[in-house]
Scaffold this motif. Structure first.
Motif, PDB file in Angstrom:
ATOM      1  N   ARG A 203       0.826  -1.216   0.000  1.00 10.84           N
ATOM      2  CA  ARG A 203       0.000   0.000   0.000  1.00 10.84           C
ATOM      3  C   ARG A 203       0.859   1.263   0.000  1.00 10.84           C
ATOM      4  N   LEU A 204       1.900   1.265   0.811  1.00 10.54           N
ATOM      5  CA  LEU A 204       2.756   2.452   0.861  1.00 10.54           C
ATOM      6  C   LEU A 204       3.617   2.593  -0.394  1.00 10.54           C
ATOM      7  N   MET A 205       3.898   1.472  -1.053  1.00 11.94           N
ATOM      8  CA  MET A 205       4.704   1.504  -2.268  1.00 11.94           C
ATOM      9  C   MET A 205       3.846   1.695  -3.517  1.00 11.94           C
ATOM     10  N   GLY A 206       2.557   1.925  -3.358  1.00 16.09           N
ATOM     11  CA  GLY A 206       1.638   2.001  -4.491  1.00 16.09           C
ATOM     12  C   GLY A 206       2.055   2.964  -5.593  1.00 16.09           C
ATOM     13  N   PRO A 207       2.313   4.244  -5.285  1.00 16.26           N
ATOM     14  CA  PRO A 207       2.719   5.179  -6.362  1.00 16.26           C
ATOM     15  C   PRO A 207       3.998   4.755  -7.069  1.00 16.26           C
ATOM     16  N   GLY A 208       4.948   4.205  -6.333  1.00 14.96           N
ATOM     17  CA  GLY A 208       6.159   3.720  -6.974  1.00 14.96           C
ATOM     18  C   GLY A 208       5.905   2.536  -7.878  1.00 14.96           C
ATOM     19  N   LEU A 209       4.975   1.651  -7.467  1.00  9.96           N
ATOM     20  CA  LEU A 209       4.640   0.495  -8.290  1.00  9.96           C
ATOM     21  C   LEU A 209       3.931   0.913  -9.576  1.00  9.96           C
ATOM     22  N   VAL A 210       3.193   2.013  -9.530  1.00 12.55           N
ATOM     23  CA  VAL A 210       2.569   2.523 -10.753  1.00 12.55           C
ATOM     24  C   VAL A 210       3.652   2.894 -11.771  1.00 12.55           C
ATOM     25  N   THR A 211       4.712   3.523 -11.305  1.00 14.67           N
ATOM     26  CA  THR A 211       5.814   3.879 -12.196  1.00 14.67           C
ATOM     27  C   THR A 211       6.471   2.632 -12.770  1.00 14.67           C
ATOM     28  N   VAL A 212       6.733   1.646 -11.919  1.00 14.12           N
ATOM     29  CA  VAL A 212       7.346   0.402 -12.390  1.00 14.12           C
ATOM     30  C   VAL A 212       6.447  -0.293 -13.407  1.00 14.12           C
ATOM     31  N   PHE A 213       5.135  -0.323 -13.115  1.00 10.46           N
ATOM     32  CA  PHE A 213       4.198  -0.972 -14.034  1.00 10.46           C
ATOM     33  C   PHE A 213       4.180  -0.265 -15.381  1.00 10.46           C
ATOM     34  N   LEU A 214       4.143   1.063 -15.371  1.00 16.19           N
ATOM     35  CA  LEU A 214       4.085   1.801 -16.624  1.00 16.19           C
ATOM     36  C   LEU A 214       5.355   1.589 -17.448  1.00 16.19           C
ATOM     37  N   LEU A 215       6.508   1.640 -16.798  1.00 20.66           N
ATOM     38  CA  LEU A 215       7.758   1.414 -17.513  1.00 20.66           C
ATOM     39  C   LEU A 215       7.815   0.009 -18.099  1.00 20.66           C
ATOM     40  N   GLN A 216       7.376  -0.987 -17.321  1.00 25.68           N
ATOM     41  CA  GLN A 216       7.408  -2.354 -17.803  1.00 25.68           C
ATOM     42  C   GLN A 216       6.367  -2.573 -18.897  1.00 25.68           C
ATOM     43  N   PHE A 217       5.194  -1.972 -18.755  1.00 25.55           N
ATOM     44  CA  PHE A 217       4.153  -2.093 -19.781  1.00 25.55           C
ATOM     45  C   PHE A 217       4.664  -1.561 -21.118  1.00 25.55           C
ATOM     46  N   ILE A 218       5.271  -0.380 -21.097  1.00 27.87           N
ATOM     47  CA  ILE A 218       5.772   0.207 -22.340  1.00 27.87           C
ATOM     48  C   ILE A 218       6.916  -0.625 -22.908  1.00 27.87           C
ATOM     49  N   ALA A 219       7.789  -1.147 -22.034  1.00 30.24           N
ATOM     50  CA  ALA A 219       8.904  -1.965 -22.513  1.00 30.24           C
ATOM     51  C   ALA A 219       8.401  -3.235 -23.202  1.00 30.24           C
ATOM     52  N   ILE A 220       7.400  -3.893 -22.617  1.00 23.54           N
ATOM     53  CA  ILE A 220       6.857  -5.106 -23.222  1.00 23.54           C
ATOM     54  C   ILE A 220       6.065  -4.765 -24.474  1.00 23.54           C
ATOM     55  N   TRP A 221       5.297  -3.680 -24.432  1.00 26.21           N
ATOM     56  CA  TRP A 221       4.497  -3.279 -25.586  1.00 26.21           C
ATOM     57  C   TRP A 221       5.382  -3.003 -26.799  1.00 26.21           C
TER      58      TRP A 221
END
Length: 292
Positions: A203-221
């Protein structure tokens, strides 16, 4: 005389103005470098196959070229383009979520637990950031071929679950966002380590995980090499490999170039929509950091 001699010198206004223009000019040139190709794709997608090579480069068509191109792209091989779009979304969404969870768990453990070899392990993970994907593609293919996972969805997903840069970001974010005192209070209340990670850490790492998810999503895409090596069945192609195969066919049939350009334009839309929808989480993170 001494006071006058020790007074700080001020650069002439003209010189300061010239220096200030240098970074602005560099930013403008960088923006043009990124925007001009995208603008060309947007304009070229409005042109028919006949207009693509016969009209001015940055002069859009005033007809229904883009509508006709989307219709032709949808009709191409029974709408296989949308199958490629669905495959890309599956690879990027599932891979992004799982890679973010793996990065969160690894980063949280590296930040909050003391164990032998932690520094060496973290340095090894950082070394993985320096390895280009082209070096890993062939070894990954050989390893997955031994267990029969080539030409499958898992063959594309599994190698992308471990993201060294994501682990690095999660370690830094967990160290700053998850207080040790809060974890100790949870342990005193009888919470287990996994429960603390799930209910407190994530929960506390939520905003940071959004960044990781977006970077990984774009990398895979945008990933081309790994699915190009792993997948041979056309129905399992992502957009990158599918549009490449369409471009190869276009070498013998020039009318397909318009379909490739239109498909490229459509492939940008989900990434832009995702970026805009996740922006508010970064704003929340910035506000939270300012309050702290």
């Amino acid at each position: 005389m001494t006071a006058a001699a020790s007074a700080p010198t001020v650069a002439p206004p003209m010189r300061r103005g010239r220096v200030a223009w240098l970074p602005t000019t560099a930013l403008v040139l960088g923006a043009l470098y990124c925007v001009v190709p995208t603008l060309w794709i947007l304009i070229a997608a409005t042109k028919s196959s006949a207009e693509l090579f016969s009209t001015a480069t940055y002069l859009p068509s005033l007809g229904t070229g883009i509508v006709d191109n989307v219709r032709d792209l949808t009709a191409y091989q029974g709408g296989i383009f949308w199958r490629w779009m669905l495959n890309s979304f599956l690879y990027a969404a599932v891979g992004g979520v799982l890679a973010s969870l793996v990065s969160a768990a690894a980063g949280y453990a590296l930040a909050k637990y003391e164990f032998r070899g932690r520094g060496a392990l973290f340095n090894t993970i950082l070394a993985g950031v320096l390895l280009p994907q082209i070096v890993l593609a062939i070894p990954q293919y050989l390893l997955l071929s031994k267990i029969g996972l080539t030409d499958s969805y898992l063959g594309v997903l599994l190698p992308q679950l471990f993201n060294p840069y994501g682990i690095y970001l999660c370690r830094v974010y967990a160290a700053a966002a998850v207080p040790d005192t809060l974890l100790e209070a949870g342990r005193l209340d009888g919470a287990g380590e996994f429960q603390l990670f799930r209910r407190v850490g994530l929960r506390l790492m939520g905003p940071g995980l959004v960044t990781v998810f977006l970077l990984q999503f774009i990398a895979i895409w945008n990933n081309f090499l790994l699915p190009f090596v792993m997948v041979t069945t056309e129905d399992k192609f992502p957009l990158t490999v599918g549009l490449y195969s369409l471009l190869r066919h276009g070498a013998a049939e020039a009318s397909l170039y318009s379909l490739v350009i239109t498909g490229t334009l459509l492939s940008i839309v989900p990434v832009i929509a995702l970026f805009l929808s996740l922006q508010r989480y970064w704003r929340i993170d910035l506000i939270t950091g300012a309050i702290r």
